[in-house]
Design a protein around this motif. Structure first.
Motif, PDB file in Angstrom:
ATOM      1  N   LYS A  99      -0.440   4.931   2.216  1.00  0.00           N
ATOM      2  CA  LYS A  99      -0.875   3.534   2.150  1.00  0.00           C
ATOM      3  C   LYS A  99      -0.175   2.691   3.209  1.00  0.00           C
ATOM      4  O   LYS A  99      -0.797   1.843   3.848  1.00  0.00           O
ATOM      5  CB  LYS A  99      -0.622   2.956   0.756  1.00  0.00           C
ATOM      6  N   LYS A 137       1.744  -7.091   1.327  1.00  0.00           N
ATOM      7  CA  LYS A 137       2.285  -6.036   0.468  1.00  0.00           C
ATOM      8  C   LYS A 137       3.341  -5.202   1.181  1.00  0.00           C
ATOM      9  O   LYS A 137       4.394  -4.931   0.653  1.00  0.00           O
ATOM     10  CB  LYS A 137       1.172  -5.100  -0.018  1.00  0.00           C
ATOM     11  N   GLU A 138       3.027  -4.759   2.375  1.00  0.00           N
ATOM     12  CA  GLU A 138       3.922  -3.852   3.083  1.00  0.00           C
ATOM     13  C   GLU A 138       5.092  -4.569   3.738  1.00  0.00           C
ATOM     14  O   GLU A 138       6.132  -3.998   3.963  1.00  0.00           O
ATOM     15  CB  GLU A 138       3.152  -3.038   4.132  1.00  0.00           C
ATOM     16  N   ASP A 143      -3.242  -1.232  -0.524  1.00  0.00           N
ATOM     17  CA  ASP A 143      -2.317  -1.703  -1.556  1.00  0.00           C
ATOM     18  C   ASP A 143      -2.762  -3.025  -2.164  1.00  0.00           C
ATOM     19  O   ASP A 143      -2.110  -3.562  -3.042  1.00  0.00           O
ATOM     20  CB  ASP A 143      -0.917  -1.875  -0.968  1.00  0.00           C
ATOM     21  N   LYS A 173       2.256   6.777  -1.331  1.00  0.00           N
ATOM     22  CA  LYS A 173       2.881   5.532  -0.871  1.00  0.00           C
ATOM     23  C   LYS A 173       3.007   5.513   0.651  1.00  0.00           C
ATOM     24  O   LYS A 173       2.717   4.509   1.302  1.00  0.00           O
ATOM     25  CB  LYS A 173       4.245   5.360  -1.526  1.00  0.00           C
TER      26      LYS A 173
END
Length: 107
Positions: free
Chosen positions: A38, A96-97, A80, A35
């Protein structure tokens, strides 16, 4: 006298239990590492887009982040599965982030 060679059931169960304990400790740690990797890869892509924007603005001062994202879309990859967007002309964000990178260059 019994000269059979091999492992007893107890020995095998102990080894399996040790392997299970090691797996229970390492798998969550490995998932956390993936995680973080990414997220770091996403930030690196964002920084690259900011550098592209600065470079493009040397040639064309009217260049915006949205145009840079469109121009380099084929080279972009979000691990991701997110998409990059430009909420304003100097910032790039990942869907996503959720974090963004600003160019520091004013229009």
């Amino acid at each position: 006298m019994n000269n059979k060679k091999g492992f007893t059931l107890v020995e095998l169960v102990v080894v399996i239990a040790i392997i299970a304990i090691l797996a229970a400790v390492t798998v969550p740690s490995f998932n956390g590492y993936l995680k973080r990797q990414k997220a770091e890869e996403c930030r690196t892509q964002q920084k690259a887009l900011v550098l592209h924007l600065k470079s493009e603005r040397l040639r064309d001062p009217s260049m915006t982040m949205e145009k840079v994202i469109d121009k380099y879309k084929s080279e972009l990859y979000c691990s991701d599965g997110g998409d990059y967007s430009a909420p304003d002309n100097n910032t790039v964000c990942c869907s996503k982030e959720g974090h963004g990178e600003t160019s520091g260059v004013e229009d």
